[in-house]
Scaffold this active site. Structure first.
Site, PDB file in Angstrom:
ATOM      1  N   TYR A 104       0.610  -1.154   0.069  1.00 43.48           N
ATOM      2  CA  TYR A 104       0.103   0.078   0.023  1.00 43.48           C
ATOM      3  C   TYR A 104       0.716   1.199   0.118  1.00 43.48           C
ATOM      4  O   TYR A 104       1.881   1.326   0.803  1.00 43.48           O
ATOM      5  CB  TYR A 104      -0.845   0.098   1.269  1.00 43.48           C
ATOM      6  CG  TYR A 104      -1.621   1.435   1.352  1.00 43.48           C
ATOM      7  CD1 TYR A 104      -3.141   1.422   1.014  1.00 43.48           C
ATOM      8  CD2 TYR A 104      -1.030   2.529   2.016  1.00 43.48           C
ATOM      9  CE1 TYR A 104      -3.826   2.387   1.106  1.00 43.48           C
ATOM     10  CE2 TYR A 104      -1.792   3.503   2.107  1.00 43.48           C
ATOM     11  CZ  TYR A 104      -3.266   3.666   1.799  1.00 43.48           C
ATOM     12  OH  TYR A 104      -3.810   4.946   1.890  1.00 43.48           O
ATOM     13  N   GLU A 189      -3.971   7.156  -4.051  1.00 42.09           N
ATOM     14  CA  GLU A 189      -3.878   5.804  -3.564  1.00 42.09           C
ATOM     15  C   GLU A 189      -3.550   4.843  -4.278  1.00 42.09           C
ATOM     16  O   GLU A 189      -4.228   4.766  -5.255  1.00 42.09           O
ATOM     17  CB  GLU A 189      -4.906   5.633  -2.378  1.00 42.09           C
ATOM     18  CG  GLU A 189      -4.642   4.409  -1.599  1.00 42.09           C
ATOM     19  CD  GLU A 189      -6.043   4.183  -0.758  1.00 42.09           C
ATOM     20  OE1 GLU A 189      -6.318   4.437   0.387  1.00 42.09           O
ATOM     21  OE2 GLU A 189      -6.868   3.450  -1.351  1.00 42.09           O
TER      22      GLU A 189
END
Ligand code: GDP
Ligand code: MN
Length: 377
Positions: A104, A189
Site C-alpha cells: 500500500y 492511493e
C-alpha cells in the site's frame, strides 16, 4: 471534490510514469468480448466495475476471465448492476497478473499538519483503515523541496523492498508525488501496489482532486462526481442538501443545528435519510424550492427544526405552507415542526392555519417524528 474512477486514475498514472497493467475501459459486454478477441487485453484478464466506492474485490465487482466468452459474461453481470447504490456504467478490462505481494502507498493531505503525507504499508490489498497503526509508515512531506530521496528510501525499507524493487519504488513514488502536486490532488492511493516478478505494478488507483483548485483544472469539470441526481439539482439551486441512507427528512438551518438534529433523531432510534440546511435565507420562495426537493427524496416523515435568526420563523412557515399545497396527495408525508426564535409567534400561526402544530420541546418533537417514520404515530 472530484473523485476519479480507477480507469481515469490509471490514465494519469501512465502520464506520470507509474506502471499499470495493460487495460481498456468499455461500456458493454459486446465490447468487453471484442477487446479480448482482438488481444488488446491479453487473457486471462480481470474485469472490474468502474465505481467510486471501494471494496469491489470483496463485493464481487472484480472478476476474472480466461476466455472471451467469460469476459463477456463477467462484464454483463457487472454492467447495469448496482454496487453499493452506485450504478455501474463502465468496466475496466486488464491483463491478469501473478501477484507475489500486495503493498500500500498513498499521498494525502494531512489537514492538521497542513502538509502532504506519504503512507506506506506492507499490508496492502485490504482497506487501510483495517491495518494496524504500527504497520503503517507515515512521513510528512515538506512541499518546498518536495519528496526527497531519503524519504523514498525510508518507504522502501518500510515496505521491505530492496535491490531492483527498491529502485522501482523510488521512481514510482517520485512520479506519484509529482502527480499529487501538479494535479492538485487531495488523495492518490495505490492499493494494492503489487510485486509482480521483479517489478511493481499499480493494480488499483484512487485519485481525488481538490475542489478549491478546480479553476486550474478545467479538464476535470466534466467528470461526474459522487453527488446523487437530487444533490446535483440542489447544488445548481445553491441549496445545501445531502442524501443519507435513512427515511427521515430533516430541514434545519445552520450546520450546527442541522448536525445536532441528525444526532437527536439517531438518539431516539430514527434514521435520517436526507437533510437540508436552509442556512441564512429569508426568501419564502427559496424555502418552497428546498421543501419540494425534499419531497422528491420521498421521506417517510419530515422534521422541520428551525431556530429563527436571519432565517425568520414566519419566512420558513410561509414558504413551507406554500410548497406543501403543491405536493400531490400521493407524495405527502407526516411533518413535525419545531420552530423557535425570531418571529416565532407569526410562524406558529401560519403553520397552525395549515394544520401543523409546532412542538417546542426538542425531545418530544424528535420522538414524534421517529414514531411517524416508523408508522407508529
Ligand atoms: P477494490 O477492492 O475496490 O479496492 O479493488 P482492487 O482494484 O484493489 O482489487 C481487489 C483485489 O483484486 C486486489 O486486492 C487483488 O487481490 C485482486 N486483483 C486485482 N487485479 C488482479 C490481478 O491482475 N491479478 C490477481 N491475481 N488479482 C488481482
Ligand atoms: Mn483497491
Amino acid at each position: 471534490m472530484v473523485k476519479l474512477t480507477e480507469g481515469r486514475g490509471k490514465e494519469l498514472f501512465r502520464k506520470y510514469g507509474i506502471p499499470v497493467p495493460n487495460g481498456v475501459t468499455v461500456a458493454s459486454a459486446e465490447e468487453a468480448e471484442a477487446v479480448v478477441r482482438s488481444a488488446k487485453v491479453p487473457l486471462p484478464c480481470v474485469v472490474k466495475a468502474q465505481v467510486l466506492v471501494g471494496g469491489r474485490g470483496k463485493g464481487g465487482a472484480v472478476r476474472f476471465a480466461s476466455t472471451p466468452e467469460e469476459a463477456r459474461a463477467a462484464a454483463a453481470a457487472i454492467l447495469g448492476s448496482e454496487f453499493q447504490g452506485e450504478k455501474v456504467r463502465e468496466v475496466l478490462l486488464e491483463e491478469k497478473v501473478a501477484i507475489a505481494r500486495e503493498l500500500y502507498v498513498s499521498f494525502a493531505l494531512d489537514r492538521t499538519a497542513r502538509l502532504p503525507m506519504l503512507m506506506a504499508s506492507a499490508k496492502g490489498g485490504v482497506e487501510i483503515e483495517s491495518v494496524d497503526d504500527a504497520q503503517i509508515d507515515r512521513q510528512l512531506i515538506d512541499p518546498f523541496p518536495g519528496l526527497v530521496a531519503y524519504e523514498r528510501r525510508r518507504a522502501a525499507k518500510a515496505l521491505g523492498l530492496s535491490g531492483p524493487l527498491a529502485a522501482d519504488l523510488d521512481r514510482l513514488l517520485a512520479g506519484l508525488y509529482r502527480l499529487f502536486d501538479r494535479e492538485d490532488a487531495e488523495l492518490v492511493e495505490i492499493n494494492p501496489l503489487a510485486v509482480v516478478g521483479e517489478k511493481l505494478l499499480a493494480l488499483d488507483a484512487k485519485v481525488s482532486i481538490e475542489d478549491d483548485a478546480s479553476f486550474r483544472h478545467p479538464e476535470y469539470a466534466t467528470i461526474r462526481d459522487d453527488r446523487t441526481p437530487l444533490e446535483e439539482i440542489a447544488r445548481e439551486k445553491e441549496i445545501a442538501f445531502v442524501q443519507l441512507d435513512g427515511n427521515i427528512g430533516v430541514i434545519a438551518n445552520g450546520a450546527g443545528l442541522t448536525m445536532a438534529t441528525l444526532d437527536v433523531l439517531k438518539e431516539f432510534g430514527g434514521a435520517p435519510g436526507v437533510f437540508l440546511d436552509l442556512g441564512g435565507t429569508d426568501d419564502p420562495k427559496k424555502v418552497s424550492e428546498a421543501f419540494l426537493l425534499m419531497a422528491k427524496a420521498k421521506p417517510r416523515a419530515v422534521f422541520l427544526n428551525i431556530f429563527g435568526g436571519v432565517t425568520k420563523c414566519d419566512t420558513v412557515a410561509s414558504g413551507l405552507v406554500a410548497a406543501m399545497g403543491t405536493v400531490p396527495a400521493s407524495e405527502r408525508f407526516p411533518l413535525v415542526a419545531r420552530i423557535r426564535g425570531n418571529n416565532e409567534a407569526e410562524g406558529i400561526a401560519i403553520l397552525r392555519a395549515a394544520g401543523i402544530t409546532s412542538v417546542p420541546d426538542l425531545r418530544a418533537s424528535a420522538q414524534a417524528v421517529v414514531a411517524a417514520a416508523k408508522g407508529t404515530a
